[in-house]
Design a protein around this motif. Structure first.
Motif, PDB file in Angstrom:
ATOM      1  N   GLN A 127       0.841  -1.186   0.000  1.00  0.00           N
ATOM      2  CA  GLN A 127       0.000   0.000   0.000  1.00  0.00           C
ATOM      3  C   GLN A 127       0.885   1.247   0.000  1.00  0.00           C
ATOM      4  O   GLN A 127       1.446   1.619   1.029  1.00  0.00           O
ATOM      5  N   PRO A 128       1.056   1.894  -1.145  1.00  0.00           N
ATOM      6  CA  PRO A 128       1.903   3.086  -1.225  1.00  0.00           C
ATOM      7  C   PRO A 128       1.233   4.284  -0.554  1.00  0.00           C
ATOM      8  O   PRO A 128       0.002   4.362  -0.450  1.00  0.00           O
ATOM      9  N   ILE A 173       5.887   2.709   1.419  1.00  0.00           N
ATOM     10  CA  ILE A 173       5.064   1.544   1.116  1.00  0.00           C
ATOM     11  C   ILE A 173       4.818   0.778   2.412  1.00  0.00           C
ATOM     12  O   ILE A 173       5.767   0.427   3.123  1.00  0.00           O
ATOM     13  N   HIS A 174       3.572   0.545   2.736  1.00  0.00           N
ATOM     14  CA  HIS A 174       3.205  -0.360   3.816  1.00  0.00           C
ATOM     15  C   HIS A 174       3.140  -1.779   3.267  1.00  0.00           C
ATOM     16  O   HIS A 174       2.460  -2.025   2.269  1.00  0.00           O
ATOM     17  N   VAL A 175       3.846  -2.676   3.908  1.00  0.00           N
ATOM     18  CA  VAL A 175       3.803  -4.094   3.547  1.00  0.00           C
ATOM     19  C   VAL A 175       2.843  -4.762   4.530  1.00  0.00           C
ATOM     20  O   VAL A 175       3.124  -4.872   5.712  1.00  0.00           O
ATOM     21  N   ARG A 183       2.196  -3.442  10.245  1.00  0.00           N
ATOM     22  CA  ARG A 183       2.703  -3.379   8.881  1.00  0.00           C
ATOM     23  C   ARG A 183       4.201  -3.087   8.857  1.00  0.00           C
ATOM     24  O   ARG A 183       4.689  -2.282   9.653  1.00  0.00           O
ATOM     25  N   GLY A 184       4.895  -3.728   7.920  1.00  0.00           N
ATOM     26  CA  GLY A 184       6.228  -3.269   7.595  1.00  0.00           C
ATOM     27  C   GLY A 184       6.139  -1.942   6.873  1.00  0.00           C
ATOM     28  O   GLY A 184       5.148  -1.655   6.184  1.00  0.00           O
ATOM     29  N   ASP A 185       7.162  -1.106   7.028  1.00  0.00           N
ATOM     30  CA  ASP A 185       7.095   0.255   6.501  1.00  0.00           C
ATOM     31  C   ASP A 185       8.447   0.625   5.897  1.00  0.00           C
ATOM     32  O   ASP A 185       9.457   0.674   6.605  1.00  0.00           O
ATOM     33  N   VAL A 186       8.483   0.856   4.587  1.00  0.00           N
ATOM     34  CA  VAL A 186       9.718   1.212   3.878  1.00  0.00           C
ATOM     35  C   VAL A 186       9.519   2.557   3.209  1.00  0.00           C
ATOM     36  O   VAL A 186       8.474   2.792   2.577  1.00  0.00           O
ATOM     37  N   LYS A 227      17.095  10.345   2.470  1.00  0.00           N
ATOM     38  CA  LYS A 227      16.724   9.529   3.631  1.00  0.00           C
ATOM     39  C   LYS A 227      16.092   8.221   3.169  1.00  0.00           C
ATOM     40  O   LYS A 227      15.168   8.220   2.350  1.00  0.00           O
ATOM     41  N   VAL A 228      16.597   7.114   3.689  1.00  0.00           N
ATOM     42  CA  VAL A 228      16.012   5.792   3.477  1.00  0.00           C
ATOM     43  C   VAL A 228      15.643   5.237   4.854  1.00  0.00           C
ATOM     44  O   VAL A 228      16.460   5.255   5.771  1.00  0.00           O
ATOM     45  N   SER A 229      14.412   4.760   4.996  1.00  0.00           N
ATOM     46  CA  SER A 229      13.910   4.333   6.298  1.00  0.00           C
ATOM     47  C   SER A 229      13.277   2.949   6.211  1.00  0.00           C
ATOM     48  O   SER A 229      12.695   2.587   5.190  1.00  0.00           O
ATOM     49  N   ILE A 230      13.372   2.232   7.312  1.00  0.00           N
ATOM     50  CA  ILE A 230      12.669   0.954   7.454  1.00  0.00           C
ATOM     51  C   ILE A 230      12.139   0.864   8.889  1.00  0.00           C
ATOM     52  O   ILE A 230      12.833   1.276   9.838  1.00  0.00           O
ATOM     53  N   GLY A 231      10.917   0.374   9.033  1.00  0.00           N
ATOM     54  CA  GLY A 231      10.343   0.314  10.373  1.00  0.00           C
ATOM     55  C   GLY A 231       9.031  -0.437  10.393  1.00  0.00           C
ATOM     56  O   GLY A 231       8.721  -1.234   9.496  1.00  0.00           O
TER      57      GLY A 231
END
Length: 236
Positions: A127-128, A173-175, A183-186, A227-231
């Motif tokens: 889900q973008p 993007i929500h995974v 949700r994973g969040d990138v 910025k690149v993020s993961i959470g």
């Protein structure tokens, strides 16, 4: 470094889109969207011009957000954010009388303010969304003296603090796994701020005597960062 993270981010997106074609139809159809969204991220901040004149390597930090759905069952959320990134750090150890002291000088980039985003819930595995931020960016340099025997902070000295407006925008993007609310969040995006002064470690001239702050020098520039993020994000 920019190309590395961008290329790998798009590769991750492609892989997840393939997975979505397999699992997308098994997702639960949500009729009433949750009102709150909270998120936590690890950020990688890569300096761009003119920041890269003083900061050559990328830096890691963290970010927290809390957002509320501004209208029932609509894809617009707004709320608050807080982020912190370490820019410089230097530690020296010495003895003062009978006390063993570890003295650390560090500079942090702190951001806080308002965030808002467009989150179209389309019931896919992926889900973008688009998110923007506006607030204040604080550059804070401190010296922290610690008694190493007692593991206690003796003194915290504020060496320099400046603040300016700060702005940012991310494409994310929500995974969405089977547990729909977690949700994973990138994300990939940017951070920027107008010109201000701040202190950074002079790595070429750092020494082993005196105080750590003696090896920090003052710079002035605007700030621009990839910025690149993961959470993870949680809806409720």
């Amino acid at each position: 470094m920019n190309r590395f993270f961008i290329s790998h981010s798009f590769l991750l997106i492609i892989v997840l889109m393939v997975l979505s074609s397999i699992r997308g139809q098994s997702q639960e159809v949500i009729k009433a969207l949750p009102r709150w969204l909270v998120s936590g991220h690890i950020n990688y901040m890569h300096p761009g011009d003119p920041t890269d004149k003083f900061i050559e390597d990328g830096k890691f930090g963290y970010q927290f957000e809390a957002q509320y759905r501004v209208q029932y069952n609509k894809p617009f959320l707004a709320g608050l954010y807080f982020q912190e990134t370490g820019l410089s750090r230097y530690v020296l150890k010495y003895t003062d009388g009978d006390t063993d002291i570890k003295e650390k000088a560090n500079t942090r980039r702190i951001g806080m303010g308002l965030t808002a985003g467009f989150y179209p819930e389309i019931n896919w595995l992926l889900q973008p969304y688009l998110q923007g931020r506006v607030g204040y960016t604080i550059f804070q340099t401190s010296s922290i003296l610690t008694d190493t025997d007692e593991d206690e902070i003796i003194e915290r000295i504020s060496e320099k603090t400046t603040s300016v407006p700060g702005y940012g925008m991310d494409l994310g993007i929500h995974v969405v796994p089977n547990i729909w609310y977690v949700r994973g969040d990138v994300r990939i995006g940017f951070e920027t701020n107008p010109s201000t002064s701040y202190m950074l470690l002079d790595e070429e001239n750092q020494g082993e005597t005196g105080f750590p702050i003696d090896y920090f020098v003052e710079h002035r520039s605007a700030g621009r960062w990839l910025k690149v993020s993961i959470g993870l994000s949680y809806l409720f």
